[in-house]
Design a protein around this motif. Structure first.
Motif, PDB file in Angstrom:
ATOM      1  N   PRO A  97       0.942  -1.362   0.112  1.00 49.58           N
ATOM      2  CA  PRO A  97       0.119   0.182  -0.086  1.00 49.58           C
ATOM      3  C   PRO A  97       0.777   1.206   0.147  1.00 49.58           C
ATOM      4  O   PRO A  97       1.815   1.516   0.630  1.00 49.58           O
ATOM      5  CB  PRO A  97      -0.914  -0.087   1.357  1.00 49.58           C
ATOM      6  CG  PRO A  97      -0.079  -1.054   1.954  1.00 49.58           C
ATOM      7  CD  PRO A  97       0.459  -2.044   1.229  1.00 49.58           C
ATOM      8  N   ARG A 151      -5.661   0.059   1.973  1.00 49.85           N
ATOM      9  CA  ARG A 151      -5.056  -1.138   2.542  1.00 49.85           C
ATOM     10  C   ARG A 151      -3.940  -0.893   3.276  1.00 49.85           C
ATOM     11  O   ARG A 151      -3.467  -1.940   3.883  1.00 49.85           O
ATOM     12  CB  ARG A 151      -4.342  -1.915   1.137  1.00 49.85           C
ATOM     13  CG  ARG A 151      -5.547  -2.540   0.215  1.00 49.85           C
ATOM     14  CD  ARG A 151      -4.747  -3.247  -0.872  1.00 49.85           C
ATOM     15  NE  ARG A 151      -3.851  -2.417  -1.675  1.00 49.85           N
ATOM     16  CZ  ARG A 151      -2.440  -2.567  -1.929  1.00 49.85           C
ATOM     17  NH1 ARG A 151      -1.941  -3.840  -1.308  1.00 49.85           N
ATOM     18  NH2 ARG A 151      -1.786  -1.736  -2.499  1.00 49.85           N
ATOM     19  N   ASP A 164      -8.581   0.945  -2.462  1.00 49.76           N
ATOM     20  CA  ASP A 164      -7.468   0.178  -2.116  1.00 49.76           C
ATOM     21  C   ASP A 164      -6.087  -0.123  -3.087  1.00 49.76           C
ATOM     22  O   ASP A 164      -5.172  -0.122  -2.693  1.00 49.76           O
ATOM     23  CB  ASP A 164      -7.940  -1.177  -1.987  1.00 49.76           C
ATOM     24  CG  ASP A 164      -8.811  -1.641  -0.852  1.00 49.76           C
ATOM     25  OD1 ASP A 164      -8.543  -0.775   0.057  1.00 49.76           O
ATOM     26  OD2 ASP A 164      -9.642  -2.576  -1.142  1.00 49.76           O
ATOM     27  N   TRP A 165      -6.400   0.359  -4.529  1.00 49.71           N
ATOM     28  CA  TRP A 165      -5.320   0.083  -5.559  1.00 49.71           C
ATOM     29  C   TRP A 165      -5.400   1.297  -6.408  1.00 49.71           C
ATOM     30  O   TRP A 165      -5.942   1.489  -7.284  1.00 49.71           O
ATOM     31  CB  TRP A 165      -5.704  -0.982  -6.095  1.00 49.71           C
ATOM     32  CG  TRP A 165      -5.572  -2.305  -5.485  1.00 49.71           C
ATOM     33  CD1 TRP A 165      -6.527  -3.151  -4.958  1.00 49.71           C
ATOM     34  CD2 TRP A 165      -4.259  -3.093  -5.412  1.00 49.71           C
ATOM     35  NE1 TRP A 165      -6.045  -4.086  -4.315  1.00 49.71           N
ATOM     36  CE2 TRP A 165      -4.626  -4.074  -4.702  1.00 49.71           C
ATOM     37  CE3 TRP A 165      -2.896  -2.980  -5.783  1.00 49.71           C
ATOM     38  CZ2 TRP A 165      -3.578  -5.105  -4.110  1.00 49.71           C
ATOM     39  CZ3 TRP A 165      -2.026  -4.081  -5.545  1.00 49.71           C
ATOM     40  CH2 TRP A 165      -2.443  -5.108  -4.600  1.00 49.71           C
TER      41      TRP A 165
END
Length: 603
Positions: free
Chosen positions: A522, A548, A569-570
């Motif tokens: 992350p 994350r 998250d991404w």
């Protein structure tokens, strides 16, 4: 406290082999580079082939009218990292007085007044001439093929065009003709072409035959680019007033003399030693030394304070970055910059002592003897007067964002290559995005917008000055150990490029992560800095994190006073890297899964 262990799951393997490795922000550029290696080319042949493919397949992230920075070593001189300088200067008529007289407070983020002299193509050709082995026609065949015959378009290209569709249809009809031929943005997977740019590349190739040597043929193409049809078409086209991101219409000021007067070049890298590794970056005409300053500050802390996945480590990293980047704003530019002092242990110790348990919300450049720190306008929001009524603002906190008026927050692409002989190159091409200024119909591309990184205030090392390079954000990295190159890496992301690369360096050098573990882990970055891109605002105490990172870490940052924005998250970073073990000859590569377009290849 120990360094957070890496997640054993990775989105893809760290590739391993002994023949050659390529990694980039688009699979077609990676595949093209690897194809060159497979056919006997070296890392420089491969990088140039991949670089020109990036013009075609990531036109929203870079273009021929933009700029490029690289850092590399050759197998013959492995201990000597070299910077490939592909950053063009401000045109001779790009004076702050002219821009102020045009009613501007900032250099626009889109439109030809934001254009530095295009430099990417000349830089790629220089690298090919001096360190490659292939003929120009063979290297450009990949890009010409994708431009002439078409390639499947990315969803993000379509989304970018959609975001500026009104600008294109109402003010930039040549851009609408190129990117919206059916009256709409292209849809993901549709086959799109750029016949005009294919013709440009073919004409560059044809400039060379009949001359004696391979180098002379490449130089003939470089002369054609700088003094021939490309320069004439660009200058003639942007001389007509057109809409800028300021909401007002202006003519460009670039001239054929500006084109003819620029050549890319090579420079020694600036280096800093950290935990037994030597990190090589550009000079302070780029932001690269700010990463080195950050490492100098962090070098005085124990390992637990260098862990991006803990609240204490993330806090420490964010605070160190704010201090280093404040110095970037205060002292960096195409001017004498006291890097020896800024990278000294004495200076780093003083900066380190400013880090407390609470997040700073201040702009805090250091004091450098004999130099006056420039303090830029510290705006938390800005909209040009012409857009104040009903104007649109930025949206989103993840990958760099495009406004309906055309300006872009830091979109870029990247490529890394290492070959079996030990040549290694990291390159970050950018600028000349399809949304930077109107498409030049005879060329199939537009000019860049790098001058938005200069100030119209007097007295800064980065004040807009004719003939001086804007202080670019392009910042590839090369890492050496014991005088041998071991890693080439980089990332798109404007002001975030080195912030995300720092996380990779800390996790691999200190935390022992594999390359893919480090890329997948992350990410986070600070926005408590004056932005390099129009509208050049900042968020005091701002920190953007991937979810994350975890609830405990995020809560810990908030408890320390950081103004946290969750990005998903991404969402942050598009790093890639290639590696070489000098002892065994083992090669490795890793690429970023975010955005579902970056890939590594090798064997």
């Amino acid at each position: 406290m120990t360094f957070t262990a890496p997640d054993p799951f990775t989105t893809r393997p760290t590739l391993q082999g002994t023949f050659g490795m390529s990694a980039s922000t688009h699979w077609l550029a990676t595949a093209s580079a690897q194809a060159v290696l497979e056919r006997g080319g070296n890392a420089f042949d491969a990088a140039v082939a991949g670089g020109f493919v990036l013009h075609i397949v990531e036109p929203h992230l870079n273009g021929p009218g933009g700029d490029m920075t690289g850092v590399f070593v050759t197998a013959e001189h492995p201990a000597d990292p070299v910077v490939l300088m592909g950053q063009g200067p401000a045109p001779a008529a790009a004076t702050r007085e002219h821009y102020l007289a045009e009613g501007l407070e900032l250099v626009p983020g889109a439109g030809a007044l934001a254009a530095a002299v295009p430099a990417a193509v000349d830089a790629w050709l220089l690298l090919l001439r001096d360190h490659g082995t292939w003929e120009l026609a063979d290297v450009l065949a990949f890009a010409i093929g994708y431009a002439r015959n078409g390639h499947p378009v990315l969803a993000r290209v379509g989304a970018t065009v959609e975001s500026v569709a009104e600008l294109f249809t109402e003010h930039w009809p040549t851009s609408a003709a190129q990117w919206m031929p059916e009256g709409r943005a292209p849809r993901e997977g549709e086959i799109i072409h750029n016949q005009a740019y294919a013709s440009v590349l073919e004409r560059l190739v044809l400039a060379g035959p009949g001359t004696g040597t391979r180098a002379e043929r490449i130089d003939a193409a470089r002369r054609e680019w700088r003094t021939g049809f490309v320069a004439r078409a660009a200058v003639d086209f942007v001389a007509a007033p057109h809409r800028h991101s300021s909401g007002t219409d202006h003519a460009g000021v670039i001239s054929t003399a500006d084109f003819a007067g620029f050549e890319a070049g090579f420079e020694p890298a600036v280096t800093f030693d950290f935990r037994g590794y030597t990190i090589a970056k550009t000079g302070a005409w780029g932001q690269g030394p700010a990463l080195l300053q950050t490492l100098a500050i962090l070098a005085g802390f124990d390992d637990d304070r260098l862990d991006p996945s803990s609240a204490l480590g993330a806090h420490t990293i964010l605070e160190a970055q704010k201090l280093a980047i404040a110095d970037r704003e205060a002292y960096y530019g195409d001017a004498p910059v006291p890097l020896d002092y800024l990278l000294s242990e004495e200076y780093a110790a003083g900066r380190r002592a400013l880090i407390t348990d609470t997040a700073s919300h201040e702009f805090r450049p250091g004091t450098v003897p004999g130099h006056t720190a420039f303090v830029p306008p510290l705006r938390t929001e800005y909209l040009p007067p012409a857009l104040a009524d009903g104007g649109a603002g930025f949206a989103g906190v993840g990958e760099p964002t495009v406004m309906p008026t055309g300006e872009t927050l830091g979109d870029t692409c990247h490529i890394d290559v290492v070959d079996r002989w030990g040549n290694m190159v990291s390159a970050t091409p950018s600028g000349g995005w399809l949304q930077s200024s109107p498409t030049i119909p005879d060329l199939g591309f537009c000019l860049g917008s790098r001058l938005q990184m200069t100030w119209l205030e007097a007295g800064a090392p980065s004040t807009l000055t004719p003939g001086k390079r804007p202080r670019t954000t392009l910042t590839p990295t090369l890492v050496l150990k014991d005088g041998q190159p071991v890693v080439a890496l980089g990332s798109p992301g404007g002001d975030q490029q080195d912030q995300w690369q720092l996380l990779y360096l800390l996790r691999t050098i200190v935390g022992g992560y594999t390359p893919q573990q480090a890329i997948d882990a992350p990410a986070l970055h600070t926005t408590s800095i004056p932005g390099s891109f129009f509208p050049r605002t900042w968020t005091p105490g701002g920190a953007v994190v991937e979810d994350r990172l975890g609830e405990d870490v995020i809560a810990g940052l908030q408890a320390r006073g950081h103004v946290v924005t969750r990005a998903g998250d991404w969402a942050l970073g598009r790093l890639s890297s290639v590696l070489r073990d000098p002892g065994s000859g083992l090669l490795q590569a890793a690429a970023n899964p975010r955005g579902a377009q970056g890939y590594a290849a090798g064997r």
